[in-house]
Design a protein around this motif. Structure first.
Motif, PDB file in Angstrom:
ATOM      1  N   TYR A   1      -4.944   3.506  16.335  1.00 16.68           N
ATOM      2  CA  TYR A   1      -3.515   3.568  16.072  1.00 16.68           C
ATOM      3  C   TYR A   1      -2.987   4.980  16.265  1.00 16.68           C
ATOM      4  O   TYR A   1      -3.594   5.945  15.807  1.00 16.68           O
TER       5      TYR A   1
ATOM      6  N   LEU B   1       1.283   5.607  -0.466  1.00 21.31           N
ATOM      7  CA  LEU B   1       0.570   6.865  -0.262  1.00 21.31           C
ATOM      8  C   LEU B   1       1.480   8.024  -0.645  1.00 21.31           C
ATOM      9  O   LEU B   1       2.712   7.930  -0.566  1.00 21.31           O
TER      10      LEU B   1
ATOM     11  N   TYR C   1       0.975   7.196  16.356  1.00 20.40           N
ATOM     12  CA  TYR C   1       2.376   7.095  15.964  1.00 20.40           C
ATOM     13  C   TYR C   1       3.113   8.371  16.347  1.00 20.40           C
ATOM     14  O   TYR C   1       2.534   9.454  16.356  1.00 20.40           O
TER      15      TYR C   1
ATOM     16  N   THR D   1      -0.175  -3.230  11.748  1.00 21.71           N
ATOM     17  CA  THR D   1       0.117  -2.012  12.503  1.00 21.71           C
ATOM     18  C   THR D   1      -0.015  -0.767  11.655  1.00 21.71           C
ATOM     19  O   THR D   1       0.049   0.332  12.165  1.00 21.71           O
ATOM     20  N   ASN D   2      -0.168  -0.925  10.352  1.00 22.76           N
ATOM     21  CA  ASN D   2      -0.272   0.229   9.457  1.00 22.76           C
ATOM     22  C   ASN D   2       0.891   1.179   9.577  1.00 22.76           C
ATOM     23  O   ASN D   2       0.749   2.382   9.443  1.00 22.76           O
ATOM     24  N   LYS D   3       2.068   0.659   9.890  1.00 16.03           N
ATOM     25  CA  LYS D   3       3.237   1.529   9.969  1.00 16.03           C
ATOM     26  C   LYS D   3       3.590   2.042   8.585  1.00 16.03           C
ATOM     27  O   LYS D   3       3.649   1.281   7.623  1.00 16.03           O
ATOM     28  N   LEU D   4       3.809   3.329   8.509  1.00 14.88           N
ATOM     29  CA  LEU D   4       4.194   3.942   7.245  1.00 14.88           C
ATOM     30  C   LEU D   4       5.691   4.210   7.237  1.00 14.88           C
ATOM     31  O   LEU D   4       6.225   4.775   8.191  1.00 14.88           O
ATOM     32  N   ILE D   5       6.353   3.811   6.149  1.00 17.63           N
ATOM     33  CA  ILE D   5       7.755   4.115   5.932  1.00 17.63           C
ATOM     34  C   ILE D   5       7.825   5.205   4.870  1.00 17.63           C
ATOM     35  O   ILE D   5       7.271   5.044   3.770  1.00 17.63           O
ATOM     36  N   PHE D   6       8.498   6.296   5.205  1.00 16.37           N
ATOM     37  CA  PHE D   6       8.505   7.472   4.338  1.00 16.37           C
ATOM     38  C   PHE D   6       9.799   7.611   3.554  1.00 16.37           C
ATOM     39  O   PHE D   6      10.873   7.224   4.023  1.00 16.37           O
TER      40      PHE D   6
ATOM     41  N   TYR E   1       6.533  10.314  14.902  1.00 15.92           N
ATOM     42  CA  TYR E   1       7.579  10.399  13.900  1.00 15.92           C
ATOM     43  C   TYR E   1       8.473  11.593  14.216  1.00 15.92           C
ATOM     44  O   TYR E   1       8.042  12.555  14.835  1.00 15.92           O
TER      45      TYR E   1
ATOM     46  N   ASN F   1      -4.725  -0.373   5.571  1.00 18.01           N
ATOM     47  CA  ASN F   1      -4.546   0.348   4.318  1.00 18.01           C
ATOM     48  C   ASN F   1      -5.291   1.674   4.291  1.00 18.01           C
ATOM     49  O   ASN F   1      -6.014   1.983   3.350  1.00 18.01           O
TER      50      ASN F   1
ATOM     51  N   LEU G   1      10.336  11.166   7.260  1.00 16.42           N
ATOM     52  CA  LEU G   1       9.850  10.960   8.612  1.00 16.42           C
ATOM     53  C   LEU G   1      10.266   9.572   9.087  1.00 16.42           C
ATOM     54  O   LEU G   1      10.059   8.576   8.384  1.00 16.42           O
TER      55      LEU G   1
ATOM     56  N   TYR H   1       0.864  -1.177   0.000  1.00 18.56           N
ATOM     57  CA  TYR H   1       0.000   0.000   0.000  1.00 18.56           C
ATOM     58  C   TYR H   1       0.898   1.222   0.000  1.00 18.56           C
ATOM     59  O   TYR H   1       1.857   1.294   0.781  1.00 18.56           O
TER      60      TYR H   1
ATOM     61  N   VAL I   1      -1.023   0.422  18.959  1.00 18.73           N
ATOM     62  CA  VAL I   1      -2.199  -0.080  18.250  1.00 18.73           C
ATOM     63  C   VAL I   1      -3.447  -0.021  19.111  1.00 18.73           C
ATOM     64  O   VAL I   1      -4.525  -0.417  18.671  1.00 18.73           O
TER      65      VAL I   1
END
Lengths: 114, 113
Positions: free
Chosen positions: B31, A34, B33, A99-104, B35, B99, B43, A32, B50
């Motif tokens: 959730y 974004l 977070y 966990t829906n962790k986003l890596i940027f 950063y 997602n 970031l 996924y 969670v």
């Protein structure tokens, strides 16, 4: 170990023309993707996303293309407007951990010239 | 509906001092977070949660601690501040439906001198 890469730190485009921002990733588990837009002194705001089951997603002037075999995605802005001038971040996440962790990525500064 | 609220917006700390960056959300998202964004960098995820009572380390957790006693709040604690922690800190929230995008606060600009 930069899993999401934006190799162009900056991009300058004339108003009315197309802006193309690129992003590459290395982790094949990402499913996924974004794009976020960030103005100075503000938090990032969500722009558009795409799931790995698609190769294109369109929202008004913004279109994201995904090439899974090349592990590459791009954001097209047509036509570009001065208000689009901002830093654009590509981000990715992977299923599995839920966990829906986003890596940027490191971002691309877009300047749209009037 | 304020969304994600971070306080303070700016702070200058001396080396060795400690402080807590506050993050509150009214979106009822499970959730949350933290950063950090360093100049010219993307970031980096520090910690995430969670749900209430559950936290875990991200990419760059050293020098930080978090707690999540309620759904709404997710404070980030800096103990023994170091110049390397000079950065802009962003709190974000997300839903459990997978997602989906994360929603960010305005950020806290921290300088350690």
């Amino acid at each position: 170990d930069q899993q999401v890469k934006q190799n162009s730190p900056s991009l300058s485009v004339q108003e009315g023309r197309i802006s193309i921002l690129n992003c590459d990733y290395t982790n094949s588990m990402f499913d996924y993707f974004l794009w976020y837009k960030k103005y100075p002194a503000e938090g990032p705001t969500f722009l558009i996303s795409i799931s790995s089951i698609k190769d294109k997603n369109e929202d008004g002037r913004f279109t994201v293309f995904l090439n899974k075999s090349a592990k590459h995605l791009s954001l097209h802005i047509v036509p570009s407007q001065p208000g689009d001038s901002a830093v654009y971040f590509c981000a990715a996440s992977a299923k599995g951990g839920a966990t829906n962790k986003l890596i940027f990525g490191t971002g691309t500064l877009l300047a749209v010239q009037p | 509906n304020a969304g994600v609220t971070q306080t303070p917006k700016f702070r200058i700390l001396k080396i060795g001092q400690s402080m807590t960056l506050q993050c509150a959300q009214d979106m009822n998202h499970n959730y949350m977070y933290w950063y950090r964004q360093d100049p010219g960098m993307g970031l980096k995820l520090i910690y995430y949660s969670v749900g209430a009572g559950i936290t875990d380390k991200g990419e760059v957790p050293n020098g930080y601690n978090v707690s999540r006693s309620t759904t709404e709040d997710f404070p980030l604690r800096l103990e023994l501040a170091a110049p390397s922690q000079t950065s802009v800190y962003f709190c974000a929230t997300g839903t459990t439906s997978g997602n989906t995008e994360a929603f960010f606060g305005q950020g806290t600009r921290l300088t350690v001198v």
